[in-house]
Motif scaffolding. Structure first.
Motif, mmCIF file in Angstrom:
data_model
loop_
_atom_site.group_PDB
_atom_site.id
_atom_site.type_symbol
_atom_site.label_atom_id
_atom_site.label_comp_id
_atom_site.label_asym_id
_atom_site.label_seq_id
_atom_site.Cartn_x
_atom_site.Cartn_y
_atom_site.Cartn_z
ATOM 1 N N GLN A 241 -4.973 16.638 2.887
ATOM 2 C CA GLN A 241 -5.713 16.730 1.641
ATOM 3 C C GLN A 241 -5.426 15.603 0.641
ATOM 4 O O GLN A 241 -6.302 15.212 -0.117
ATOM 5 C CB GLN A 241 -5.395 18.084 0.955
ATOM 6 N N ILE A 242 -4.210 15.083 0.631
ATOM 7 C CA ILE A 242 -3.820 14.097 -0.382
ATOM 8 C C ILE A 242 -3.949 12.673 0.146
ATOM 9 O O ILE A 242 -4.507 11.800 -0.512
ATOM 10 C CB ILE A 242 -2.376 14.338 -0.880
ATOM 11 N N GLY A 243 -3.425 12.437 1.337
ATOM 12 C CA GLY A 243 -3.476 11.095 1.915
ATOM 13 C C GLY A 243 -4.882 10.557 2.038
ATOM 14 O O GLY A 243 -5.126 9.356 1.857
ATOM 15 N N ILE A 244 -5.824 11.451 2.308
ATOM 16 C CA ILE A 244 -7.231 11.036 2.465
ATOM 17 C C ILE A 244 -7.792 10.494 1.147
ATOM 18 O O ILE A 244 -8.670 9.617 1.150
ATOM 19 C CB ILE A 244 -8.076 12.232 2.985
ATOM 20 N N LYS A 245 -7.287 10.984 0.019
ATOM 21 C CA LYS A 245 -7.760 10.508 -1.286
ATOM 22 C C LYS A 245 -7.225 9.110 -1.590
ATOM 23 O O LYS A 245 -7.839 8.359 -2.334
ATOM 24 C CB LYS A 245 -7.324 11.480 -2.386
ATOM 25 N N GLY B 152 -4.509 12.261 7.940
ATOM 26 C CA GLY B 152 -3.352 11.927 8.758
ATOM 27 C C GLY B 152 -2.340 11.024 8.086
ATOM 28 O O GLY B 152 -1.324 10.695 8.684
ATOM 29 N N TYR B 153 -2.582 10.636 6.833
ATOM 30 C CA TYR B 153 -1.643 9.746 6.144
ATOM 31 C C TYR B 153 -0.639 10.576 5.343
ATOM 32 O O TYR B 153 -0.974 11.166 4.318
ATOM 33 C CB TYR B 153 -2.393 8.777 5.230
ATOM 34 N N HIS B 154 0.594 10.624 5.828
ATOM 35 C CA HIS B 154 1.671 11.347 5.161
ATOM 36 C C HIS B 154 2.221 10.502 4.015
ATOM 37 O O HIS B 154 1.679 9.428 3.708
ATOM 38 C CB HIS B 154 2.771 11.672 6.169
ATOM 39 N N ALA B 155 3.309 10.945 3.412
ATOM 40 C CA ALA B 155 3.834 10.268 2.222
ATOM 41 C C ALA B 155 4.629 9.000 2.544
ATOM 42 O O ALA B 155 5.077 8.307 1.638
ATOM 43 C CB ALA B 155 4.716 11.221 1.420
ATOM 44 N N HIS B 156 4.820 8.698 3.825
ATOM 45 C CA HIS B 156 5.522 7.483 4.243
ATOM 46 C C HIS B 156 6.938 7.384 3.666
ATOM 47 O O HIS B 156 7.443 6.290 3.412
ATOM 48 C CB HIS B 156 4.717 6.232 3.885
ATOM 49 N N SER C 137 0.818 -1.217 0.000
ATOM 50 C CA SER C 137 0.000 0.000 0.000
ATOM 51 C C SER C 137 0.849 1.264 0.000
ATOM 52 O O SER C 137 0.382 2.333 -0.401
ATOM 53 C CB SER C 137 -0.941 0.003 1.206
ATOM 54 N N ARG C 138 2.093 1.152 0.456
ATOM 55 C CA ARG C 138 2.968 2.322 0.454
ATOM 56 C C ARG C 138 3.279 2.796 -0.963
ATOM 57 O O ARG C 138 3.520 3.988 -1.178
ATOM 58 C CB ARG C 138 4.277 2.006 1.195
ATOM 59 N N TYR C 139 3.270 1.901 -1.918
ATOM 60 C CA TYR C 139 3.530 2.307 -3.300
ATOM 61 C C TYR C 139 2.478 3.312 -3.777
ATOM 62 O O TYR C 139 2.786 4.230 -4.547
ATOM 63 C CB TYR C 139 3.554 1.084 -4.218
ATOM 64 N N GLU C 140 1.247 3.141 -3.336
ATOM 65 C CA GLU C 140 0.184 4.067 -3.725
ATOM 66 C C GLU C 140 0.448 5.465 -3.192
ATOM 67 O O GLU C 140 0.314 6.457 -3.918
ATOM 68 C CB GLU C 140 -1.166 3.560 -3.194
ATOM 69 N N ILE C 141 0.834 5.532 -1.914
ATOM 70 C CA ILE C 141 1.046 6.842 -1.306
ATOM 71 C C ILE C 141 2.328 7.474 -1.841
ATOM 72 O O ILE C 141 2.417 8.693 -1.999
ATOM 73 C CB ILE C 141 1.084 6.717 0.243
ATOM 74 N N TRP C 142 3.346 6.656 -2.172
ATOM 75 C CA TRP C 142 4.569 7.192 -2.774
ATOM 76 C C TRP C 142 4.272 7.771 -4.157
ATOM 77 O O TRP C 142 4.781 8.837 -4.510
ATOM 78 C CB TRP C 142 5.631 6.089 -2.882
ATOM 79 N N ALA D 129 1.440 8.964 -5.153
ATOM 80 C CA ALA D 129 0.692 10.205 -4.950
ATOM 81 C C ALA D 129 1.631 11.363 -4.627
ATOM 82 O O ALA D 129 1.450 12.488 -5.106
ATOM 83 C CB ALA D 129 -0.318 10.020 -3.821
ATOM 84 N N ALA D 130 2.657 11.103 -3.808
ATOM 85 C CA ALA D 130 3.629 12.144 -3.447
ATOM 86 C C ALA D 130 4.425 12.585 -4.683
ATOM 87 O O ALA D 130 4.675 13.788 -4.878
ATOM 88 C CB ALA D 130 4.572 11.623 -2.370
ATOM 89 N N ILE D 131 4.813 11.623 -5.518
ATOM 90 C CA ILE D 131 5.553 11.958 -6.745
ATOM 91 C C ILE D 131 4.683 12.796 -7.677
ATOM 92 O O ILE D 131 5.144 13.772 -8.284
ATOM 93 C CB ILE D 131 6.027 10.671 -7.444
ATOM 94 N N ASN D 132 3.410 12.434 -7.781
ATOM 95 C CA ASN D 132 2.482 13.190 -8.640
ATOM 96 C C ASN D 132 2.333 14.631 -8.167
ATOM 97 O O ASN D 132 2.281 15.560 -8.983
ATOM 98 C CB ASN D 132 1.115 12.505 -8.669
ATOM 99 N N GLU D 133 2.248 14.818 -6.839
ATOM 100 C CA GLU D 133 2.115 16.182 -6.302
ATOM 101 C C GLU D 133 3.383 16.987 -6.549
ATOM 102 O O GLU D 133 3.314 18.198 -6.796
ATOM 103 C CB GLU D 133 1.808 16.136 -4.805
ATOM 104 N N THR D 134 4.537 16.335 -6.500
ATOM 105 C CA THR D 134 5.797 17.025 -6.783
ATOM 106 C C THR D 134 5.846 17.468 -8.244
ATOM 107 O O THR D 134 6.305 18.575 -8.552
ATOM 108 C CB THR D 134 6.998 16.110 -6.476
ATOM 109 N N ILE D 135 5.373 16.601 -9.132
ATOM 110 C CA ILE D 135 5.342 16.934 -10.564
ATOM 111 C C ILE D 135 4.397 18.103 -10.825
ATOM 112 O O ILE D 135 4.693 18.994 -11.630
ATOM 113 C CB ILE D 135 4.930 15.699 -11.387
#
Length: 422
Positions: free
Chosen positions: A315-319, A325-329, A287-292, A294-300
């Motif tokens: 705002q992002i982790g909830i999606k 409360g879910y950070h980019a891990h 599941s961490r791959y999904e949140i990673w 998402a973090a890469i997409n926001e950086t782009i």
């Protein structure tokens, strides 16, 4: 008096859940900077020398914070970002206080006091973990603890992952202090028992990974023998395959090989209290791959200033995972998503400066710092004030480490050390 302020800082870092009456502000947000200013105010004479000696480090961290504030003002969610910027600014004051504290106190007795205090704090957290196993609804946890993850235990830290990592670091700290004759063998044996069992009950894959990394670092630094490493690793493994909450975490809850699993599984309340089923390590890892991603997409999307500090979990982790409360891990991905590429470069530059400063440091500071960093490759613990307070102390101590100060080691090691750096 400075030592009292240090103790108050450690204690205050645990008060993340207590709010000031009438206002929704955690008491630690005010107590930590207040006690940090106490240390600074008692060390005014040494501040010019500290600034002069560590101006490169101070400029580096100041640039980090300036960019953090700039990215927060330019965020699409300025209220969230500015709120988090105010929270994290307390760390700047805390770090400077520790830098002043460790700059002044380089005597063996003073430093031993600080390290023992940190060890005692981790012992208290671990012992509260035992109490949490027996009495998860006890009043102290309702007062001090974040929302319960039971049957995984997190004591009074934010969640079981922080708890698992901290007790793993506490175990390595115990082994180092015993090697340097700062604690007795009996205290070490007690710590080994308490920390390893607590680490098992946390069911934290990150904590277990950090433990393994710590064992290899201790072996490399010749703090423990290969035999000792095998013994401690085997003890942890035995606990993992026999304690219900950890067996459920690794997917062995229905396994019939281990007798203790069968014994506990007869009582479902012991295996899954409150009918809670734990997610296995494999599932949490995938599941961490999904949140990673998402973090890469926001950086782009926002490579220059990012989305603003604290916005990702709000705002992002909830999606991605359906809750706040879910950070980019991952500490690097989290920084790049929230502060853009410039923020990531400033952060990595700060780490580079620390590495340059700590290249002469001994195992007492180097091993915990590496464990703090490694643990945040699959996680992000900045918002846990106990975790970050301890992390900043070790960083400050490493920066102020002097070649002429060597903890009590064997004469051969001291002579070898001196020859290397003369």
């Amino acid at each position: 008096m400075i030592n009292i302020f240090f103790l108050l800082i450690l204690f205050s870092s645990l008060l993340g859940r207590i709010k000031f009456p009438g206002i929704n502000i955690g008491i630690h947000y005010l107590l930590l900077p207040a006690f940090s200013f106490g240390i600074i105010s008692l060390s005014l004479k040494s501040i010019p020398e500290v600034v002069k000696k560590h101006k490169v480090i101070l400029i580096s961290i100041s640039l980090m914070y300036l960019w953090m504030w700039l990215s927060s003002f330019m965020s699409q969610f300025p209220i969230i970002a500015i709120t988090y910027s105010l929270k994290y600014s307390t760390y700047y004051i805390l770090f400077f206080a520790f830098l002043v504290l460790t700059f002044q106190n380089t005597k063996t007795l003073s430093l031993t006091f600080y390290y023992r205090c940190i060890l005692y704090l981790i012992q208290i957290i671990a012992l509260l973990g035992f109490l949490e196993v027996l009495l998860p609804n006890y009043w102290i946890f309702k007062l001090l603890k974040f929302p319960s993850f039971y049957p995984e235990i997190g004591s009074i830290m934010q969640n079981p992952n922080q708890f698992g990592v901290i007790v793993a670091i506490g175990l390595c700290l115990s082994l180092i202090l015993e090697k340097q004759n700062k604690i007795s063998k009996i205290e070490l044996y007690i710590n080994e028992l308490i920390f390893i069992i607590s680490l098992t009950f946390s069911a934290s894959g990150n904590g277990w990974l950090t433990f393994i990394v710590g064992m290899f670092l201790l072996l490399i630094y010749k703090i423990i023998s290969f035999r000792k490493m095998i013994y401690l690793t085997s003890f942890l493994s035995l606990c993992i395959v026999t304690i219900p909450v950890s067996t459920q975490k690794i997917g062995l809850v229905d396994n019939k090989i281990f007798p203790l699993i069968n014994l506990f599984s007869q009582n479902s309340d012991l295996v899954a209290p409150n009918k809670k089923t734990l997610t296995t390590i494999i599932k949490t890892g995938l599941s961490r791959y999904e949140i990673w991603q998402a973090a890469i997409n926001e950086t782009i999307k926002k490579p220059l200033t990012g989305i603003g500090i604290g916005v990702f979990p709000e705002q992002i982790g909830i999606k991605v995972w359906g809750g706040k409360g879910y950070h980019a891990h991952n500490i690097f991905l989290n920084v790049s998503a929230e502060q853009g590429i410039p923020g990531l470069l400033l952060f990595t530059n700060f780490l580079r400066k620390i590495v340059f400063k700590v290249k002469h440091a001994n195992s007492l500071v180097t091993i915990p710092i590496l464990m703090f960093l490694v643990s945040q490759m699959p996680d992000f613990f900045t918002e846990d004030y106990t975790f970050t307070t301890l992390e900043f102390y070790f960083i400050a101590a490493a920066i102020n480490y002097r070649k002429d100060f060597i903890m009590q080691l064997e004469p051969k090691i001291i002579q070898s050390f001196q020859k290397t750096y003369e």
